[in-house]
Write a protein that holds these residues in place. Structure first.
Motif, PDB file in Angstrom:
ATOM      1  N   LEU A   1       0.819  -1.216   0.000  1.00 49.38           N
ATOM      2  CA  LEU A   1       0.000   0.000   0.000  1.00 49.38           C
ATOM      3  C   LEU A   1       0.851   1.264   0.000  1.00 49.38           C
ATOM      4  N   LEU A   2       1.981   1.227   0.689  1.00 49.90           N
ATOM      5  CA  LEU A   2       2.826   2.415   0.767  1.00 49.90           C
ATOM      6  C   LEU A   2       3.707   2.602  -0.463  1.00 49.90           C
ATOM      7  N   GLU A   3       4.129   1.493  -1.048  1.00 41.00           N
ATOM      8  CA  GLU A   3       5.083   1.585  -2.161  1.00 41.00           C
ATOM      9  C   GLU A   3       4.427   1.552  -3.526  1.00 41.00           C
ATOM     10  N   THR A   4       3.222   1.030  -3.635  1.00 37.17           N
ATOM     11  CA  THR A   4       2.549   0.927  -4.929  1.00 37.17           C
ATOM     12  C   THR A   4       1.295   1.786  -4.906  1.00 37.17           C
ATOM     13  N   ARG A   5       1.161   2.632  -5.885  1.00 36.76           N
ATOM     14  CA  ARG A   5       0.019   3.555  -5.916  1.00 36.76           C
ATOM     15  C   ARG A   5      -1.196   2.899  -6.558  1.00 36.76           C
ATOM     16  N   PHE A   6      -2.161   2.520  -5.722  1.00 35.09           N
ATOM     17  CA  PHE A   6      -3.424   2.022  -6.244  1.00 35.09           C
ATOM     18  C   PHE A   6      -4.414   3.169  -6.431  1.00 35.09           C
ATOM     19  N   GLY A   7      -4.122   4.258  -5.841  1.00 37.19           N
ATOM     20  CA  GLY A   7      -4.992   5.434  -5.881  1.00 37.19           C
ATOM     21  C   GLY A   7      -4.381   6.485  -4.990  1.00 37.19           C
ATOM     22  N   ASP A   8      -4.947   7.630  -4.988  1.00 37.15           N
ATOM     23  CA  ASP A   8      -4.400   8.715  -4.192  1.00 37.15           C
ATOM     24  C   ASP A   8      -4.750   8.533  -2.714  1.00 37.15           C
TER      25      ASP A   8
ATOM     26  N   ASN B   1      -4.430  10.453   0.995  1.00 31.13           N
ATOM     27  CA  ASN B   1      -4.116  11.758   1.576  1.00 31.13           C
ATOM     28  C   ASN B   1      -2.997  11.593   2.611  1.00 31.13           C
ATOM     29  N   GLU B   2      -2.482  12.713   3.106  1.00 25.19           N
ATOM     30  CA  GLU B   2      -1.334  12.674   4.008  1.00 25.19           C
ATOM     31  C   GLU B   2      -1.648  11.900   5.292  1.00 25.19           C
ATOM     32  N   ASN B   3      -2.856  12.065   5.799  1.00 20.79           N
ATOM     33  CA  ASN B   3      -3.230  11.350   7.019  1.00 20.79           C
ATOM     34  C   ASN B   3      -3.233   9.844   6.805  1.00 20.79           C
TER      35      ASN B   3
ATOM     36  N   GLU C   1      -1.502   8.163   4.546  1.00 18.88           N
ATOM     37  CA  GLU C   1      -0.120   7.706   4.394  1.00 18.88           C
ATOM     38  C   GLU C   1       0.581   7.647   5.747  1.00 18.88           C
ATOM     39  N   GLU C   2       0.325   8.646   6.582  1.00 21.39           N
ATOM     40  CA  GLU C   2       0.953   8.666   7.898  1.00 21.39           C
ATOM     41  C   GLU C   2       0.467   7.492   8.757  1.00 21.39           C
ATOM     42  N   LEU C   3      -0.824   7.193   8.674  1.00 25.52           N
ATOM     43  CA  LEU C   3      -1.354   6.053   9.417  1.00 25.52           C
ATOM     44  C   LEU C   3      -0.718   4.751   8.950  1.00 25.52           C
ATOM     45  N   LEU C   4      -0.572   4.600   7.646  1.00 22.76           N
ATOM     46  CA  LEU C   4       0.049   3.379   7.119  1.00 22.76           C
ATOM     47  C   LEU C   4       1.520   3.292   7.526  1.00 22.76           C
ATOM     48  N   ARG C   5       2.233   4.416   7.495  1.00 25.32           N
ATOM     49  CA  ARG C   5       3.643   4.409   7.907  1.00 25.32           C
ATOM     50  C   ARG C   5       3.767   4.060   9.387  1.00 25.32           C
ATOM     51  N   ASP C   6       2.889   4.628  10.201  1.00 25.15           N
ATOM     52  CA  ASP C   6       2.916   4.316  11.637  1.00 25.15           C
ATOM     53  C   ASP C   6       2.619   2.843  11.882  1.00 25.15           C
ATOM     54  N   ALA C   7       1.656   2.312  11.125  1.00 22.04           N
ATOM     55  CA  ALA C   7       1.310   0.892  11.272  1.00 22.04           C
ATOM     56  C   ALA C   7       2.492   0.013  10.866  1.00 22.04           C
ATOM     57  N   ARG C   8       3.187   0.394   9.780  1.00 18.55           N
ATOM     58  CA  ARG C   8       4.344  -0.396   9.352  1.00 18.55           C
ATOM     59  C   ARG C   8       5.470  -0.305  10.380  1.00 18.55           C
ATOM     60  N   THR C   9       5.698   0.891  10.923  1.00 19.35           N
ATOM     61  CA  THR C   9       6.745   1.055  11.946  1.00 19.35           C
ATOM     62  C   THR C   9       6.434   0.203  13.178  1.00 19.35           C
ATOM     63  N   ALA C  10       5.163   0.228  13.606  1.00 26.31           N
ATOM     64  CA  ALA C  10       4.761  -0.574  14.760  1.00 26.31           C
ATOM     65  C   ALA C  10       4.906  -2.068  14.472  1.00 26.31           C
ATOM     66  N   ALA C  11       4.541  -2.482  13.267  1.00 27.13           N
ATOM     67  CA  ALA C  11       4.662  -3.898  12.896  1.00 27.13           C
ATOM     68  C   ALA C  11       6.125  -4.317  12.848  1.00 27.13           C
ATOM     69  N   ASP C  12       6.998  -3.435  12.326  1.00 21.50           N
ATOM     70  CA  ASP C  12       8.432  -3.751  12.299  1.00 21.50           C
ATOM     71  C   ASP C  12       8.990  -3.885  13.711  1.00 21.50           C
ATOM     72  N   ALA C  13       8.590  -2.964  14.604  1.00 20.96           N
ATOM     73  CA  ALA C  13       9.067  -3.017  15.991  1.00 20.96           C
ATOM     74  C   ALA C  13       8.568  -4.285  16.677  1.00 20.96           C
ATOM     75  N   MET C  14       7.308  -4.643  16.421  1.00 19.24           N
ATOM     76  CA  MET C  14       6.756  -5.862  17.011  1.00 19.24           C
ATOM     77  C   MET C  14       7.473  -7.088  16.475  1.00 19.24           C
ATOM     78  N   GLY C  15       7.780  -7.089  15.193  1.00 18.61           N
ATOM     79  CA  GLY C  15       8.515  -8.210  14.613  1.00 18.61           C
ATOM     80  C   GLY C  15       9.881  -8.373  15.249  1.00 18.61           C
ATOM     81  N   SER C  16      10.592  -7.259  15.479  1.00 16.23           N
ATOM     82  CA  SER C  16      11.906  -7.316  16.131  1.00 16.23           C
ATOM     83  C   SER C  16      11.788  -7.850  17.547  1.00 16.23           C
ATOM     84  N   ALA C  17      10.776  -7.378  18.279  1.00 12.98           N
ATOM     85  CA  ALA C  17      10.582  -7.849  19.650  1.00 12.98           C
ATOM     86  C   ALA C  17      10.262  -9.341  19.681  1.00 12.98           C
TER      87      ALA C  17
END
Length: 200
Positions: free
Chosen positions: A82-89, A91-93, A95-111
């Motif tokens: 979803l973040l790297e491939t544009r299926f549609g436009d 908005n900034e909010n 994208e920010e939610l998706l980035r936060d979700a990915r960051t949280a998922a990465d941190a959880m994966g490391s833990a």
């Protein structure tokens, strides 16, 4: 002698006057030796049972952790798409939610990976790649992360690397990860008036 000989009831030989105090002491010592042997055997049995229980629990924990990592990977993949491939436009909010979700998922994966390693260590399944390592080199490699963590707290970092330290036999990657976690945790307790001090 009187105290020791009073610790055991009289035997038939003693009642008939056929033994002396040293015989009674020998019986007491034999009795205490048997009791000690039984105690050591019981302790060994309890230790073996505790070790078996630890291995069983670590095996279950490792299985849960590895399964959770696999399920988390199924979450991270669509987030990445979803973040790297544009299926549609977006908005900034969004994208920010998706980035936060990915960051949280990465941190959880490391833990979860660290938790799985702890479980693998407890059940004797952790593979360690030991080599001769210069500790200062490993510390230098993790210092940028330590500085970044300290700067987020408004703290400075003071580093003293002692020259001439002997090399140690260690798993370089796991040592670096452990030092990164340790210094990041220590940096969280620092502030503008209290620097993060790193010495070797």
């Amino acid at each position: 002698i009187n105290r020791l000989t009073g610790a055991m009831p009289e035997s038939d030989a003693e009642r008939h006057g056929e033994s002396d105090e040293f015989d009674r002491i020998e019986r007491v010592v034999d009795h205490l030796g048997s009791a000690l042997s039984a105690s050591e055997a019981e302790r060994a049995r309890l230790n073996a049972a505790a070790a078996a229980r630890l291995r069983d629990e670590a095996t279950m924990l490792a299985a849960v952790a590895h399964d959770s990592i696999a399920q988390l990977d199924e979450v991270r993949l669509p987030l990445h798409i979803l973040l790297e491939t544009r299926f549609g436009d977006l908005n900034e909010n969004q994208e920010e939610l998706l980035r936060d979700a990915r960051t949280a998922a990465d941190a959880m994966g490391s833990a979860l990976r660290r938790l799985a390693e702890v479980a693998d260590a407890d059940r004797g399944a952790l593979v360690v790649q030991r080599e001769l390592v210069q500790v200062n080199d490993v510390v230098r490699a993790v210092l940028p992360l330590a500085r970044a963590a300290a700067e987020r707290q408004g703290a400075r970092v003071e580093v003293t690397l002692e020259p001439g330290l002997p090399r140690v036999r260690a798993d370089r990657a796991r040592l670096a990860e452990a030092l990164t976690l340790f210094t990041s945790d220590a940096a969280a307790a620092t502030g503008a008036e209290r620097p993060l001090v790193v010495t070797t």
